[in-house]
Design a protein around this motif. Structure first.
Motif, short mmCIF file in Angstrom:
data_model
loop_
_atom_site.label_atom_id
_atom_site.label_comp_id
_atom_site.label_asym_id
_atom_site.label_seq_id
_atom_site.Cartn_x
_atom_site.Cartn_y
_atom_site.Cartn_z
N SER A 271 1.02 -1.13 -0.05
CA SER A 271 0.06 0.00 0.07
C SER A 271 0.90 1.14 0.03
O SER A 271 1.82 1.12 0.57
CB SER A 271 -0.93 -0.11 1.34
OG SER A 271 -1.72 -1.07 0.75
N ILE B 22 -0.52 8.07 -3.37
CA ILE B 22 -0.14 8.28 -4.60
C ILE B 22 0.51 9.74 -4.63
O ILE B 22 -0.04 10.64 -4.21
CB ILE B 22 -1.66 8.36 -5.31
CG1 ILE B 22 -2.19 7.04 -5.61
CG2 ILE B 22 -1.07 8.87 -6.90
CD1 ILE B 22 -3.38 7.05 -6.03
N LEU C 136 3.70 5.77 -6.52
CA LEU C 136 3.32 5.48 -5.05
C LEU C 136 4.30 5.68 -4.16
O LEU C 136 5.59 5.17 -4.66
CB LEU C 136 2.73 3.95 -5.06
CG LEU C 136 1.44 3.43 -5.56
CD1 LEU C 136 1.10 2.21 -5.27
CD2 LEU C 136 0.32 4.54 -5.11
N CYS D 112 -7.51 4.33 -14.60
CA CYS D 112 -7.33 5.43 -13.70
C CYS D 112 -8.64 6.05 -13.13
O CYS D 112 -8.89 6.31 -12.09
CB CYS D 112 -6.42 6.30 -14.35
SG CYS D 112 -5.76 7.52 -13.20
N LEU E 24 -11.06 3.70 -11.05
CA LEU E 24 -10.48 3.45 -9.74
C LEU E 24 -10.39 4.64 -8.83
O LEU E 24 -10.35 4.61 -7.70
CB LEU E 24 -8.98 2.97 -9.70
CG LEU E 24 -8.99 1.69 -10.36
CD1 LEU E 24 -7.47 1.17 -10.47
CD2 LEU E 24 -9.38 0.46 -9.34
N LEU F 140 -8.43 7.12 -9.12
CA LEU F 140 -7.15 7.56 -8.51
C LEU F 140 -6.57 9.14 -8.70
O LEU F 140 -7.15 9.52 -9.57
CB LEU F 140 -5.99 6.80 -9.38
CG LEU F 140 -5.76 5.18 -9.51
CD1 LEU F 140 -4.89 4.78 -10.40
CD2 LEU F 140 -5.85 4.73 -8.14
N ALA G 61 -3.36 3.84 -2.72
CA ALA G 61 -3.76 2.62 -3.61
C ALA G 61 -2.79 1.33 -3.18
O ALA G 61 -1.85 1.64 -2.50
CB ALA G 61 -3.42 2.94 -5.03
N THR G 62 -3.06 0.19 -3.51
CA THR G 62 -2.39 -0.91 -3.23
C THR G 62 -1.81 -1.57 -4.57
O THR G 62 -2.35 -1.77 -5.47
CB THR G 62 -3.35 -2.17 -2.51
OG1 THR G 62 -3.73 -1.73 -1.31
CG2 THR G 62 -2.34 -3.34 -2.30
N LEU H 146 -2.76 -1.97 -9.99
CA LEU H 146 -3.31 -1.13 -8.78
C LEU H 146 -4.90 -1.50 -8.33
O LEU H 146 -5.45 -1.70 -9.29
CB LEU H 146 -3.23 0.38 -9.07
CG LEU H 146 -1.96 0.80 -9.33
CD1 LEU H 146 -1.97 2.34 -9.76
CD2 LEU H 146 -0.93 0.69 -8.07
N VAL I 71 -7.70 -0.20 -5.17
CA VAL I 71 -8.33 0.57 -4.18
C VAL I 71 -9.39 -0.12 -3.50
O VAL I 71 -10.03 -0.89 -3.82
CB VAL I 71 -8.56 1.84 -4.76
CG1 VAL I 71 -7.45 2.61 -5.57
CG2 VAL I 71 -9.94 1.74 -5.72
#
Length: 142
Positions: free
Chosen positions: A10, A13, A27, A44, A47, A49, A55-56, A138, A140
Protein backbone atom coordinates in the motif's frame (compact mmCIF):
# COMPACT_ATOMS: atom_id res chain seq x y z
CA UNK A 1 -7.60 -8.21 0.05
CA UNK A 2 -6.67 -11.76 -0.94
CA UNK A 3 -4.97 -12.36 -4.27
CA UNK A 4 -2.46 -14.79 -5.73
CA UNK A 5 0.09 -11.96 -6.05
CA UNK A 6 2.74 -12.47 -3.36
CA UNK A 7 3.64 -8.80 -3.34
CA UNK A 8 1.05 -6.33 -2.06
CA UNK A 9 2.23 -2.88 -1.03
CA UNK A 10 0.00 0.00 0.00
CA UNK A 11 1.11 3.52 -0.64
CA UNK A 12 0.14 7.12 -1.08
CA UNK A 13 -0.21 8.40 -4.64
CA UNK A 14 2.54 10.98 -5.11
CA UNK A 15 1.88 11.86 -8.72
CA UNK A 16 -0.11 10.92 -11.81
CA UNK A 17 1.02 11.67 -15.36
CA UNK A 18 -2.03 11.37 -17.58
CA UNK A 19 -1.67 10.34 -21.20
CA UNK A 20 -4.20 9.76 -23.96
CA UNK A 21 -4.15 5.97 -23.41
CA UNK A 22 -2.16 5.24 -20.24
CA UNK A 23 -1.33 6.99 -17.01
CA UNK A 24 1.86 6.70 -14.94
CA UNK A 25 1.22 6.56 -11.20
CA UNK A 26 3.96 6.98 -8.60
CA UNK A 27 3.24 5.52 -5.16
CA UNK A 28 5.25 6.24 -2.03
CA UNK A 29 5.40 3.08 0.08
CA UNK A 30 5.39 2.96 3.88
CA UNK A 31 9.20 2.77 3.89
CA UNK A 32 9.53 5.87 1.69
CA UNK A 33 10.47 3.94 -1.45
CA UNK A 34 8.75 4.93 -4.67
CA UNK A 35 7.05 2.47 -6.97
CA UNK A 36 5.79 3.31 -10.48
CA UNK A 37 2.78 1.70 -12.19
CA UNK A 38 1.29 2.25 -15.62
CA UNK A 39 -2.43 1.66 -16.07
CA UNK A 40 -4.91 2.60 -18.75
CA UNK A 41 -6.47 6.01 -18.48
CA UNK A 42 -9.84 4.23 -18.26
CA UNK A 43 -8.66 2.25 -15.20
CA UNK A 44 -7.30 5.41 -13.64
CA UNK A 45 -10.75 7.00 -13.89
CA UNK A 46 -12.66 3.87 -12.80
CA UNK A 47 -10.44 3.44 -9.72
CA UNK A 48 -10.75 7.12 -8.87
CA UNK A 49 -6.98 7.49 -8.60
CA UNK A 50 -5.90 10.95 -7.45
CA UNK A 51 -2.79 12.50 -5.95
CA UNK A 52 -2.83 12.06 -2.18
CA UNK A 53 -5.06 9.00 -2.41
CA UNK A 54 -4.17 5.49 -1.27
CA UNK A 55 -3.69 2.52 -3.58
CA UNK A 56 -2.33 -1.00 -3.29
CA UNK A 57 0.28 -2.24 -5.76
CA UNK A 58 0.19 -5.93 -6.68
CA UNK A 59 3.22 -7.55 -8.33
CA UNK A 60 3.44 -11.24 -9.12
CA UNK A 61 6.69 -12.80 -7.91
CA UNK A 62 7.45 -14.16 -11.39
CA UNK A 63 7.58 -10.62 -12.80
CA UNK A 64 10.52 -9.64 -10.62
CA UNK A 65 14.14 -9.89 -11.72
CA UNK A 66 16.89 -10.15 -9.10
CA UNK A 67 20.28 -8.56 -9.85
CA UNK A 68 23.41 -8.67 -7.73
CA UNK A 69 25.46 -5.90 -9.36
CA UNK A 70 23.91 -3.38 -11.71
CA UNK A 71 26.54 -0.66 -11.66
CA UNK A 72 27.31 0.94 -14.07
CA UNK A 73 24.42 -0.54 -16.09
CA UNK A 74 21.28 1.53 -16.59
CA UNK A 75 17.93 -0.16 -17.21
CA UNK A 76 14.64 0.99 -18.69
CA UNK A 77 12.67 -0.79 -15.93
CA UNK A 78 11.25 1.97 -13.73
CA UNK A 79 11.17 -0.04 -10.50
CA UNK A 80 14.56 -0.88 -9.01
CA UNK A 81 14.34 -1.54 -5.28
CA UNK A 82 17.51 -2.26 -3.32
CA UNK A 83 17.49 -4.65 -0.39
CA UNK A 84 18.96 -7.68 1.31
CA UNK A 85 17.98 -11.28 0.82
CA UNK A 86 16.35 -12.72 3.95
CA UNK A 87 15.49 -16.18 2.63
CA UNK A 88 15.98 -18.40 -0.42
CA UNK A 89 13.62 -21.33 -0.84
CA UNK A 90 15.04 -23.67 -3.47
CA UNK A 91 12.71 -25.87 -5.48
CA UNK A 92 13.26 -28.35 -8.29
CA UNK A 93 12.85 -25.75 -11.06
CA UNK A 94 12.37 -22.35 -9.38
CA UNK A 95 13.42 -20.54 -6.24
CA UNK A 96 11.47 -18.09 -4.11
CA UNK A 97 13.72 -15.24 -2.99
CA UNK A 98 12.61 -12.92 -0.18
CA UNK A 99 14.16 -9.45 -0.19
CA UNK A 100 13.93 -6.97 2.69
CA UNK A 101 13.45 -3.59 1.00
CA UNK A 102 13.52 -1.83 4.43
CA UNK A 103 10.85 -0.62 6.79
CA UNK A 104 9.56 -4.13 7.36
CA UNK A 105 8.59 -4.59 3.70
CA UNK A 106 9.51 -7.90 2.12
CA UNK A 107 9.41 -8.34 -1.65
CA UNK A 108 9.21 -11.88 -3.05
CA UNK A 109 10.72 -12.89 -6.40
CA UNK A 110 10.25 -16.18 -8.21
CA UNK A 111 13.30 -16.99 -10.32
CA UNK A 112 14.81 -20.08 -11.92
CA UNK A 113 17.13 -22.38 -10.00
CA UNK A 114 19.74 -21.79 -12.69
CA UNK A 115 19.66 -18.05 -11.96
CA UNK A 116 19.73 -18.72 -8.21
CA UNK A 117 22.88 -20.80 -8.60
CA UNK A 118 24.54 -18.54 -11.18
CA UNK A 119 24.09 -15.51 -8.90
CA UNK A 120 24.95 -17.60 -5.80
CA UNK A 121 21.97 -16.08 -3.98
CA UNK A 122 22.01 -16.38 -0.20
CA UNK A 123 20.63 -14.62 2.90
CA UNK A 124 22.40 -11.38 3.77
CA UNK A 125 23.33 -10.66 0.16
CA UNK A 126 22.58 -7.20 -1.24
CA UNK A 127 20.45 -7.28 -4.39
CA UNK A 128 18.23 -5.12 -6.55
CA UNK A 129 14.68 -6.23 -7.33
CA UNK A 130 13.66 -5.03 -10.78
CA UNK A 131 10.24 -4.93 -12.43
CA UNK A 132 8.54 -2.90 -15.13
CA UNK A 133 5.84 -0.36 -14.35
CA UNK A 134 3.49 -2.38 -16.57
CA UNK A 135 3.89 -5.38 -14.25
CA UNK A 136 2.19 -3.49 -11.41
CA UNK A 137 -1.57 -3.85 -10.91
CA UNK A 138 -3.20 -1.16 -8.80
CA UNK A 139 -6.19 -1.65 -6.54
CA UNK A 140 -8.21 0.58 -4.24
CA UNK A 141 -10.69 -0.10 -1.46
CA UNK A 142 -14.18 -0.11 -2.98
Amino acid sequence: MKTSARNQFSGKIKSIKHGPVTSEITLVLENGAELVATVTEESCRELGLAEGGIATALIKAGNIIVATDLHPMKLSARNQLNGQITHVERGAVNSIVSVDISGGLILTAGITMQSTETLDLHPGQSVTAIFKAGSVILGVVA
